[in-house]
Write a protein that holds these residues in place. Sequence first.
Motif, short mmCIF file in Angstrom:
data_model
loop_
_atom_site.label_atom_id
_atom_site.label_comp_id
_atom_site.label_asym_id
_atom_site.label_seq_id
_atom_site.Cartn_x
_atom_site.Cartn_y
_atom_site.Cartn_z
N LEU A 117 -1.05 -15.17 -3.03
CA LEU A 117 -1.01 -15.99 -1.82
C LEU A 117 -1.78 -15.33 -0.69
O LEU A 117 -2.54 -15.99 0.04
CB LEU A 117 0.45 -16.21 -1.40
CG LEU A 117 0.68 -17.04 -0.13
CD1 LEU A 117 0.20 -18.47 -0.34
CD2 LEU A 117 2.16 -17.03 0.26
N GLY A 118 -1.63 -14.00 -0.57
CA GLY A 118 -2.34 -13.30 0.49
C GLY A 118 -3.83 -13.24 0.28
O GLY A 118 -4.61 -13.26 1.25
N ILE A 119 -4.27 -13.16 -0.97
CA ILE A 119 -5.70 -13.12 -1.26
C ILE A 119 -6.36 -14.46 -0.94
O ILE A 119 -7.53 -14.52 -0.59
CB ILE A 119 -5.92 -12.72 -2.73
CG1 ILE A 119 -5.65 -11.23 -2.90
CG2 ILE A 119 -7.32 -13.05 -3.20
CD1 ILE A 119 -5.82 -10.74 -4.31
N ALA A 133 -13.66 -8.34 -2.73
CA ALA A 133 -13.72 -7.09 -1.99
C ALA A 133 -12.34 -6.48 -1.82
O ALA A 133 -12.15 -5.26 -1.98
CB ALA A 133 -14.38 -7.32 -0.63
N THR A 134 -11.37 -7.31 -1.50
CA THR A 134 -9.99 -6.82 -1.35
C THR A 134 -9.48 -6.23 -2.66
O THR A 134 -8.86 -5.15 -2.69
CB THR A 134 -9.07 -7.97 -0.91
OG1 THR A 134 -9.52 -8.48 0.34
CG2 THR A 134 -7.63 -7.49 -0.77
N MET A 181 5.60 -8.19 1.32
CA MET A 181 5.48 -8.28 2.77
C MET A 181 4.02 -8.40 3.23
O MET A 181 3.76 -8.73 4.39
CB MET A 181 6.11 -7.04 3.41
CG MET A 181 7.60 -6.90 3.16
SD MET A 181 8.54 -8.35 3.72
CE MET A 181 8.25 -8.27 5.49
N ALA A 182 3.07 -8.14 2.33
CA ALA A 182 1.66 -8.13 2.73
C ALA A 182 1.19 -9.45 3.35
O ALA A 182 0.49 -9.44 4.37
CB ALA A 182 0.78 -7.75 1.53
N CYS A 188 -3.33 -6.80 8.21
CA CYS A 188 -3.17 -5.52 7.49
C CYS A 188 -3.07 -5.72 5.99
O CYS A 188 -2.62 -4.81 5.28
CB CYS A 188 -1.91 -4.80 8.00
SG CYS A 188 -1.91 -4.43 9.75
N PHE A 189 -3.47 -6.88 5.51
CA PHE A 189 -3.24 -7.21 4.10
C PHE A 189 -3.94 -6.22 3.16
O PHE A 189 -3.33 -5.70 2.23
CB PHE A 189 -3.73 -8.64 3.81
CG PHE A 189 -3.54 -9.05 2.38
CD1 PHE A 189 -2.30 -9.49 1.92
CD2 PHE A 189 -4.59 -8.97 1.47
CE1 PHE A 189 -2.12 -9.84 0.60
CE2 PHE A 189 -4.42 -9.33 0.15
CZ PHE A 189 -3.19 -9.76 -0.29
#
Length: 468
Positions: A117-119, A133-134, A181-182, A188-189
């Motif tokens: 979800l964060g990506i 990249a992440t 939590m990310a 700050c992911f």
Amino acid sequence: MADDAGLETQLCSEQFGSGEARGCRAAADGSLQWEVGGWRWWGLSRAFTVKPEGRDAGEVGAPGAPSPPLSGLQAVFLPQGFPDSVSPDYLPYQLWDSVQAFASSLSGSLATQAVLLGIGVGNAKATVSAATATWLVKDSTGMLGRIVFAWWKGSKLDCNAKQWRLFADILNDVAMFLEIMAPVYPICFTMTVSTSNLAKCIVSVAGGATRAALTVHQARRNNMADVSAKDSSQETLVNLAGLLVSLLILPLVSGCPGFSLGCFFFLTALHIYANYRAVRALVMETLNEGRLRLVLKHYLQRGEVLDPTAANRMEPLWTGFWPAPSLSLGVPLHRLVSSVFELQQLVEGHQESYLLCWDQSRNQVQVVLNQKAGPKTILRAATHGLMLGALQGDGPLPAELEELRNRVRAGPKKESWVVVKETHEVLDMLFPKFLKGLQDAGWKTEKHQLEVDEWRATWLLSPEKKVL
């Protein structure tokens, strides 16, 4: 009557491993009638017949007994020869280890969902290049961390395998919490998931290395490969079950972050508890510094040697992987002496294949080992060092040590090398009894898990050394 008597007379018997033996009797037609002992578990004890050679093939009975329903599963998931081929603590450890693996699998599914979800999975504004990249930064951080941790702590994982095993699983929970939590802090992911992956790579090194050490302990018939393979099969089955349950749970929690976090905390609590029970079930039969300290303290105070079960039950699990630097084995000689006079002082009174230096102010013992020092010499050196530490305590001691402690405290402060020389004389009387007590209690004294550095030395000024 003769035929009936023939059926009642047992001609021979056989058994598989430590299973129940089954007997064989002669049937009326001359065939062998084997009892199927394994079916007694299910109240279905019966016999099968093997016809004599030369009979009609269509009438020949089954040459082997049908297996009990669980025997097939045992062959797939348990080492051959179980339970005799593994240590007595194998089954309780594996049961709790399976529980923790199941809880960890479910927690991992929640964490993976949060990372995706964060990506940007499902987000039309997210780009493939940003997600790539992440992911690359996350993976490269973990790879570097794996190398650094293996260099930093790799040689110490054998000594405290239980403590590092527990540490690895707790750190894995911390890593998954960071992943969950990310997405809450998108700015700050990348840093958060990179830190999480760094922790997971440390977990991979510590967990894998300690699992190998535990496999050495569990394998009792030179069957490390079989024990390791079956452990992998058990873990795969548990992870498969976790995957199926995750498919049911994830749709329920995906729209409710609070409920998802609550499930994670519950699974984490179960994971830590199951890990604690699994590690506590282990009964290591070799001595590391923590277990030797416990056993020696009990012996000095009560004159009895704790058996491995009792000592492992008392061994601390939460702080053992950060031990105080009170005992150092295998230190370089140049660290302790800088002159001929200091070398003479250090060597005086040492008739064993080690030299011991005691810093009373810091209660720190450093031991130089001779080239010929064997496992029993190292065990004696460690016992000697821990016994010196006991002189500064207040607990009861044997008469010889109690007298020495009183003399040390009553008179002017003696130099450390004088006290070390006097304790050598006491140890000459105590150690053979202590060593025999260890062997009688079930400890394996021909090897140890003491942390020993690689430095060795020889010295010309010592009297004739005894090599153990």
